[in-house]
Design an enzyme around this catalytic site. Structure first.
Site, PDB file in Angstrom:
ATOM      1  N   ASN A  76       0.834  -1.205   0.000  1.00 27.28           N
ATOM      2  CA  ASN A  76       0.000   0.000   0.000  1.00 27.28           C
ATOM      3  C   ASN A  76       0.866   1.252   0.000  1.00 27.28           C
ATOM      4  O   ASN A  76       1.935   1.293   0.607  1.00 27.28           O
ATOM      5  CB  ASN A  76      -1.014   0.001   1.157  1.00 27.28           C
ATOM      6  CG  ASN A  76      -0.428  -0.219   2.524  1.00 27.28           C
ATOM      7  OD1 ASN A  76       0.578  -0.894   2.678  1.00 27.28           O
ATOM      8  ND2 ASN A  76      -1.058   0.343   3.536  1.00 27.28           N
ATOM      9  N   ALA A 102      -0.696  12.046   1.933  1.00 28.49           N
ATOM     10  CA  ALA A 102      -1.236  13.020   2.899  1.00 28.49           C
ATOM     11  C   ALA A 102      -2.669  13.396   2.534  1.00 28.49           C
ATOM     12  O   ALA A 102      -3.481  13.680   3.410  1.00 28.49           O
ATOM     13  CB  ALA A 102      -0.342  14.253   2.941  1.00 28.49           C
ATOM     14  N   TYR A 148      -5.491  11.670   1.816  1.00 28.70           N
ATOM     15  CA  TYR A 148      -5.761  10.239   2.035  1.00 28.70           C
ATOM     16  C   TYR A 148      -6.332   9.476   0.833  1.00 28.70           C
ATOM     17  O   TYR A 148      -5.849   8.391   0.509  1.00 28.70           O
ATOM     18  CB  TYR A 148      -6.684  10.043   3.240  1.00 28.70           C
ATOM     19  CG  TYR A 148      -6.061  10.375   4.587  1.00 28.70           C
ATOM     20  CD1 TYR A 148      -4.749  10.847   4.700  1.00 28.70           C
ATOM     21  CD2 TYR A 148      -6.790  10.222   5.759  1.00 28.70           C
ATOM     22  CE1 TYR A 148      -4.192  11.165   5.932  1.00 28.70           C
ATOM     23  CE2 TYR A 148      -6.233  10.524   7.000  1.00 28.70           C
ATOM     24  CZ  TYR A 148      -4.936  10.996   7.085  1.00 28.70           C
ATOM     25  OH  TYR A 148      -4.390  11.287   8.291  1.00 28.70           O
ATOM     26  N   CYS A 164      -4.387   0.809  -2.088  1.00 23.18           N
ATOM     27  CA  CYS A 164      -4.181  -0.463  -1.389  1.00 23.18           C
ATOM     28  C   CYS A 164      -3.119  -1.314  -2.088  1.00 23.18           C
ATOM     29  O   CYS A 164      -2.924  -1.217  -3.313  1.00 23.18           O
ATOM     30  CB  CYS A 164      -5.467  -1.280  -1.368  1.00 23.18           C
ATOM     31  SG  CYS A 164      -6.771  -0.594  -0.346  1.00 23.18           S
ATOM     32  N   GLU A 177      -3.202  -4.498  -2.826  1.00 26.53           N
ATOM     33  CA  GLU A 177      -3.716  -5.423  -3.849  1.00 26.53           C
ATOM     34  C   GLU A 177      -3.843  -4.710  -5.187  1.00 26.53           C
ATOM     35  O   GLU A 177      -3.495  -5.258  -6.240  1.00 26.53           O
ATOM     36  CB  GLU A 177      -5.096  -5.952  -3.437  1.00 26.53           C
ATOM     37  CG  GLU A 177      -5.113  -6.756  -2.153  1.00 26.53           C
ATOM     38  CD  GLU A 177      -5.372  -5.901  -0.923  1.00 26.53           C
ATOM     39  OE1 GLU A 177      -4.823  -4.780  -0.830  1.00 26.53           O
ATOM     40  OE2 GLU A 177      -6.118  -6.352  -0.038  1.00 26.53           O
ATOM     41  N   CYS A 191     -10.296  -5.216   1.085  1.00 25.54           N
ATOM     42  CA  CYS A 191     -11.405  -4.259   1.103  1.00 25.54           C
ATOM     43  C   CYS A 191     -12.276  -4.427  -0.145  1.00 25.54           C
ATOM     44  O   CYS A 191     -11.887  -5.108  -1.115  1.00 25.54           O
ATOM     45  CB  CYS A 191     -10.877  -2.824   1.197  1.00 25.54           C
ATOM     46  SG  CYS A 191     -10.274  -2.168  -0.366  1.00 25.54           S
TER      47      CYS A 191
HETATM   48  N1  THU Z   1      -5.290  -1.450   2.762  1.00 30.32           N
HETATM   49  C1  THU Z   1      -4.770  -2.273   1.806  1.00 30.32           C
HETATM   50  O1  THU Z   1      -3.660  -2.068   1.313  1.00 30.32           O
HETATM   51  N2  THU Z   1      -5.535  -3.310   1.399  1.00 30.32           N
HETATM   52  C2  THU Z   1      -6.771  -3.609   1.883  1.00 30.32           C
HETATM   53  O2  THU Z   1      -7.425  -4.526   1.373  1.00 30.32           O
HETATM   54  C3  THU Z   1      -7.315  -2.862   3.000  1.00 30.32           C
HETATM   55  C4  THU Z   1      -6.580  -1.637   3.375  1.00 30.32           C
HETATM   56  C5  THU Z   1      -4.494  -0.293   3.175  1.00 30.32           C
HETATM   57  C6  THU Z   1      -5.078   1.039   2.775  1.00 30.32           C
HETATM   58  C7  THU Z   1      -4.461   1.958   3.799  1.00 30.32           C
HETATM   59  O3  THU Z   1      -3.164   2.341   3.330  1.00 30.32           O
HETATM   60  C8  THU Z   1      -4.272   1.066   5.019  1.00 30.32           C
HETATM   61  O4  THU Z   1      -4.377  -0.270   4.569  1.00 30.32           O
HETATM   62  C9  THU Z   1      -5.311   1.310   6.115  1.00 30.32           C
HETATM   63  O5  THU Z   1      -6.600   1.219   5.615  1.00 30.32           O
END
Ligand code: THU
Length: 157
Positions: free
Chosen positions: A61, A65, A67, A72, A74, A110
């Site tokens: 990920n 800043a 957001y 993510c 994946e 997610c």
């Molecule tokens: N995140 C991922 O990289 N993959 C997911 O499936 C869920 C969340 C990351 C996004 C963000 O950088 C951090 O985890 C917190 O949500």
């Protein structure tokens, strides 16, 4: 009224019981998580993708800043795989997360990443295996479609 039950099968086994290529994905996903750029959430996620040509690509990920500009692990990894090997189907993805210096045992992707996995699966023309990494076990969901039931795809357009 009709009712429809949607079932999802989640398999779980100790790490050493999975095939070597999947154990490698577990290792690569954890290694990728350690390279995450997550200064805001401190939630370090890694993904490792196995391609039909045997290549493994990984990513993490990348936060920002502002957001919503972050992405993510994946999606970083699947988009990279699609950009670098546009004609090579994705066969499997492993996902791992580390926070507070510890591996998260119950990581699950997610909704936005499930949507991208679904598109990737349709593009691949065959189910993608989704591995969720624990420290000494892995869970497996056999396809992106089962992880996103009643999903939206190109056929809906
Ligand atoms: N995140 C991922 O990289 N993959 C997911 O499936 C869920 C969340 C990351 C996004 C963000 O950088 C951090 O985890 C917190 O949500």
């Amino acid at each position: 009224m009709e009712e429809q039950e949607v079932r999802i099968i989640v398999k779980s086994a100790p790490l050493k019981e999975w095939a070597a290529e999947y154990q490698l994905l577990h290792k690569e996903a954890i290694e990728a998580a350690s390279k995450a750029y997550a200064p805001y959430s401190h939630f370090h996620v890694g993904a490792a993708v196995l391609l039909a040509n045997g290549e493994v690509v990984s990513g993490s990920n990348q936060e920002n800043a502002a957001y919503p500009s972050g992405l993510c692990a994946e999606r970083v990894t699947l988009f990279y795989a699609g950009a670098k090997y546009p004609d090579v189907p994705v066969r499997a993805i492993a996902i791992a997360a580390i926070t507070g210096g510890k591996l998260v045992e119950g990581i699950s992707p997610c909704g936005g990443c499930r949507q991208v996995m679904l598109e990737t699966e349709i593009r691949a023309g065959a189910p993608i295996k989704i591995f969720l990494c624990g420290s000494d076990k892995m869970r497996l969901i056999d396809s992106a479609a089962s992880l996103l039931p009643i999903g939206f795809d190109g056929s809906d357009l």
